[in-house]
Structures are given as C-alpha cells and as structure tokens.
Enzyme design. Structure first.
Site, mmCIF file in Angstrom:
data_model
loop_
_atom_site.group_PDB
_atom_site.id
_atom_site.type_symbol
_atom_site.label_atom_id
_atom_site.label_comp_id
_atom_site.label_asym_id
_atom_site.label_seq_id
_atom_site.Cartn_x
_atom_site.Cartn_y
_atom_site.Cartn_z
ATOM 1 N N CYS A 43 9.476 3.712 4.741
ATOM 2 C CA CYS A 43 9.886 2.595 3.700
ATOM 3 C C CYS A 43 10.803 2.722 3.114
ATOM 4 O O CYS A 43 12.151 2.573 2.848
ATOM 5 C CB CYS A 43 8.337 2.511 3.424
ATOM 6 S SG CYS A 43 6.989 1.738 4.099
ATOM 7 N N LEU A 70 0.758 -1.220 -0.096
ATOM 8 C CA LEU A 70 0.189 -0.285 0.089
ATOM 9 C C LEU A 70 0.826 1.469 0.078
ATOM 10 O O LEU A 70 1.691 1.135 0.724
ATOM 11 C CB LEU A 70 -1.383 -0.103 1.089
ATOM 12 C CG LEU A 70 -0.237 0.146 2.425
ATOM 13 C CD1 LEU A 70 -0.520 1.178 3.078
ATOM 14 C CD2 LEU A 70 -1.414 -0.317 3.713
ATOM 15 N N ARG A 71 0.448 1.853 -0.714
ATOM 16 C CA ARG A 71 1.161 3.696 -0.711
ATOM 17 C C ARG A 71 -0.022 4.692 0.354
ATOM 18 O O ARG A 71 -0.969 4.273 0.281
ATOM 19 C CB ARG A 71 0.567 3.666 -1.817
ATOM 20 C CG ARG A 71 1.408 3.661 -2.870
ATOM 21 C CD ARG A 71 1.154 3.784 -3.846
ATOM 22 N NE ARG A 71 -0.503 3.348 -4.412
ATOM 23 C CZ ARG A 71 -1.171 3.906 -5.361
ATOM 24 N NH1 ARG A 71 -0.686 5.077 -6.396
ATOM 25 N NH2 ARG A 71 -2.389 3.763 -5.151
#
Ligand code: NAD
Length: 447
Positions: A265, A150-151
């Site tokens: 991330c 996911l972003r």
C-alpha cells in the site's frame, strides 16, 4: 443485505468474511481459481491472524460463498470492488486495469438501484469515470467510494470495528440518499457501536485514503530523517522519538525509526498520489512525497552500510542471518518489503544470506528464488558473521541474546527495527548496531 465482494485478496477476503459476520449474505468473486478454492475451504492463500477461523465460522452459516462466476453478483444490493491497484511498471501511476476489468464484467449483472461501492485505493477521479461508464453500461446503477483503512495483521478487527467509515456518495441528492441508506444498512453494527461516519463527495472520499497514507508515510520518513541526523550527530533517535512523542500534538505512534515502510500500500499509494496530482496540475503540492519516498529508500542502503562497517568493509563471502522478510510482523506480505530488499542486496554483494521468517518464506521465495531460506532461527544464525533483525516479529524480539551469542561465528547484530533491548544485547557481548543510534550507548535510557 445481499453483498458482492469483487477481488478476494488481503482486503476483499477479509471484507467478505466480516460482512457475513455482520449478518449479511455475501458472495466473494475473484478471477483466481486457486484463491477461490482455498477461501471456499477456509484456507486463505495468505496469512491474516484469525482469518481461517472466521472463514470457517462464516462459511458454516451458509451465507458466504466464493466463486469465479461474476453472474453470481446478480441480485446483490451492493457490490464492493476490492481488486488490486498496483503501481504501473516503469511509472509512478496506479494501474487501474483490474478495476476497469471488474467493472466491465460486473456491469451486465447490475440492476437499477444497485450500489457499486469501491474499496480499492484509486486515484481521485476514478469513481466519477466509473459512474460515467455505468450511466450507459448499467443505467440506474449508483457508484459510491468507501475507502478501506484496515491494517494487515489487524484486518478483521479493523473491518468489524473501524475507527471511521467514509462514504463517498454521488452529487445528485436522491442518489446520495439511496447510497447512504444502503451503506448505513451494510455498516449498521459498527455504526451502532459509535463508529463515526463521514459522508463526502466521491472525490473527497478517494482523496481521504490517499491523504491518510501520505500522512502516515510522511510521519515514518520524518522520524527516519531524524535518524539520519542522529547518526551524524551521535544522538539516539529512539530517545528522541520518546521525548517528542510525549507531545500529544505529535504522538508516539508511527514514530519508530528503522528500515522504513513497505508493503502493498504505502509505497505505491504515495507514488500514485504524486502522479495524479501531476495530472491535475497540482504536482507542486506533493513534491515533498518524493523526499518521503527517498528517505524511505535510503534506510535500506544505510542498514547495509552498518553490516559492511561491522564486517570490515565488505560482506563478500560472509555468512549473514536475515531474521524477518515480511514488510511488517503478523503478515506474510513481502510486496515492496524493505527486509527482503536488504536480504537480496546483501546476496548480490556476495554474502551467503540465510533468511528466516515465521510466515513469509513462501512469498519471498517466489520473488527471490536465489536466496537461501531456512525453517528455523537456529539454522539461520548458526555460524553467522552477522545477524540482522529486519521485521519486528515477537519471535525475534524475545530472542535470548546470551543463547544466540553461542550460536554465531561473531556476535554482530543489526537491529533494523529498533526492536531489541540494546543494553541486554550489549551485556550479552554483542556488537549492537541500529539505525539512528550511536555505535556505543552514550547516555542512560530515558526512564
Ligand atoms: P491483492 O492483490 O491481495 O488482491 C487483489 C485481488 O483482486 C486478487 O485476488 C486478484 O486475483 C483479484 N482480481 C484482479 N482482477 C480481478 C477481476 N477483474 N475480477 C475479480 N477479481 C480480480 O490486493 P489487496 O492487498 O487486497 O488490495 C486490494 C486493494 O485494496 C488495493 O487497491 C489496495 O491498495 C487496497 N487496500 C489494501 C489494504 C491492505 O492492507 N492490503 C488496505 C487498504 C486498502
């Protein structure tokens, strides 16, 4: 299905709410009491578009609960691990202490046949080491790795409608079958929509996530390396990106030159990947990631050079408006944010830095309390010697350069994200500088 989600941060909170939306019965568990209280009241302690509304809706079903009590994991069919895996202080490698602590606390609650599904981004080999531990601590429990792509900013849509699902499953065929069946049931809705499911071994699944992030980081640093060459040659990297991006083998996405990547991330994941490759004796394969990291860090220094250049060689005593602190728009995440890094460095060099961000001020203040934070764009830009746009929030992209020119002491803008209309800003009287672009417009923009 009855599902546990352990670790309710950016990833886990969204995952828990989305699994409830898909029809499951979910308990979200975290060690952070304040976070759990906020989530239980549909008030997440971080910004993700649509999450408060989704929490409100899913909590109202009675199928979603948040707790700090690991005992509530007992009875779930699948236990997702979504705790943080930050960079170890002073090292490139990932800090796995939260993963191991979560497994230690979870093990006594596991029944034979339960699936422990890792979602955190971990060095390859972690899943196998957890499986080995659980073989004695929770016999019969099965380990899967189900990496998350996911972003932030699109997290809900990415979780409900992922572009692919990856199941890392055990080697033993019966165990692989059981794990695949459980995950198929969890993701029945997206799978029915046609989401591709890739079933692999544990190691491959872990590596898929590391490889995907390494590729994305490399693509960003590639265009930022081209920006450096464009700066030296007097060329325009935005036109170059448009032109090469028309080639479908290259593609235009993730080719936006600017301040580079940051967040919780990509930076730590490429470093952990290099460290793990070193441990495996494959360090040569990833030495290019060191260059990717260095190109990325150089962009921050270059943005500061542009400001200094426009302000006569020094920022000392100058008033600088920093618009944008989050590592990207539609997020309040300031972990390893290039924007915040630039703001802090300018402050250290003696500038009076006034920082604005639609969402990230609280987090930024926590990390850099010595910077000055203001609530409105007007306050930030008033009498500024230079305006820096460092996160491409829509509020900034839509700024009226004519109005803004009347607010500042001198019309100097540094577009750290190549997100402003250079021609419009120049036409409104601004000295427009951007990473990878010439000081003056030299050639007409591509049609
Ligand atoms: P985060 O820091 O927002 O959340 C981690 C949560 O884990 C925190 O709420 C923390 O209190 C909790 N936690 C720590 N130890 C615990 C324990 N023993 N038991 C229960 N909870 C515990 O981090 P995040 O951004 O959600 O990332 C989590 C993982 O997901 C990381 O490995 C990250 O790389 C990966 N990931 C994140 C994203 C993203 O966009 N944020 C996307 C894909 C993958």
């Amino acid at each position: 299905m009855r599902i546990t989600v352990i670790g309710c941060g950016y990833l886990g909170a969204v995952h828990a709410a989305c699994m409830t939306e898909l029809g499951h019965d979910v308990v979200g568990i975290d060690v952070d009491e304040a976070k759990i209280a906020g989530l239980a009241a549909a008030a997440p302690p971080f910004f993700e578009p649509g999450l408060p509304e989704l929490l409100e809706r899913t909590l109202a079903t009675g199928r979603l609960r948040f707790t700090t009590d690991m005992g509530e994991a007992y009875g779930s069919d699948v236990h997702f691990i979504a705790v943080g895996t930050p960079q170890q202080p002073g090292q490139l490698a990932a800090d796995l202490r939260y993963v191991h602590a979560a497994v230690t606390a979870l093990a006594p609650q596991l029944r034979p046949g339960d699936v422990v599904a890792g979602k955190s981004t971990v060095p390859v080999g972690t899943a196998r080491s957890i499986a080995e531990r659980l073989a004695t601590e929770a016999p019969g429990a099965l380990v899967a790795w189900n990496p998350e792509f996911l972003r932030e900013g699109f997290a809900i849509d990415d979780t409900l409608h992922p572009d692919r699902l990856v199941y890392g499953v055990p080697a033993e065929p019966d165990e692989a079958e059981r794990v695949t069946a459980v995950l198929d049931e969890v993701y029945a809705t997206p799978a029915a929509e046609g989401t591709p499911v890739v079933v692999t071994g544990l190691e491959t699944a872990e590596l898929v996530k590391s490889a995907a992030n390494a590729f994305l980081a490399t693509k960003i640093s590639f265009i930022n390396a081209m920006a450096e060459v464009c700066e030296a040659a007097g060329a325009d990297v935005t036109q170059l990106a448009d032109a090469i991006g028309h080639d479908p083998r290259i593609g235009r996405r993730f080719l936006n030159a600017g301040l580079g990547f940051g967040g919780g991330c990509l930076p730590k994941d490429i470093r952990a990947f290099m460290a793990r490759a070193g441990e495996l004796g494959a360090d040569q394969a990833l030495t290019f990631l060191r260059e990717v990291d260095q190109i990325n860090m150089r962009r921050r220094a270059r943005a500061i050079d542009l400001v200094r250049d426009e302000l006569g060689g020094s920022v000392l005593g100058r008033r600088i408006a920093v618009l944008g602190l989050a590592f990207k728009p539609d997020s309040d995440d300031v972990r390893d944010s290039p924007a915040l890094n630039v703001a802090a460095q300018l402050s250290l060099q003696g500038a009076a830095v006034l920082c604005h961000d639609p969402r990230a001020i609280e987090g930024a203040r926590h990390r850099f309390p010595e910077l000055t934070y203001v609530d409105t764009i007007d306050e930030a830009v008033r009498d500024a010697d230079a305006v820096l746009v460092l996160t491409e929030w829509r509020d900034y992209r839509d700024l009226d350069p004519t109005w803004l020119a009347a607010q500042v002491a001198q019309p100097v803008v540094v577009d750290g994200r190549n997100c402003l209309d250079a021609d419009a800003w120049r036409a409104a009287g601004w000295r427009y500088r951007a990473l990878g672009r010439p000081r003056e417009a030299r050639v007409p923009a591509l049609a």
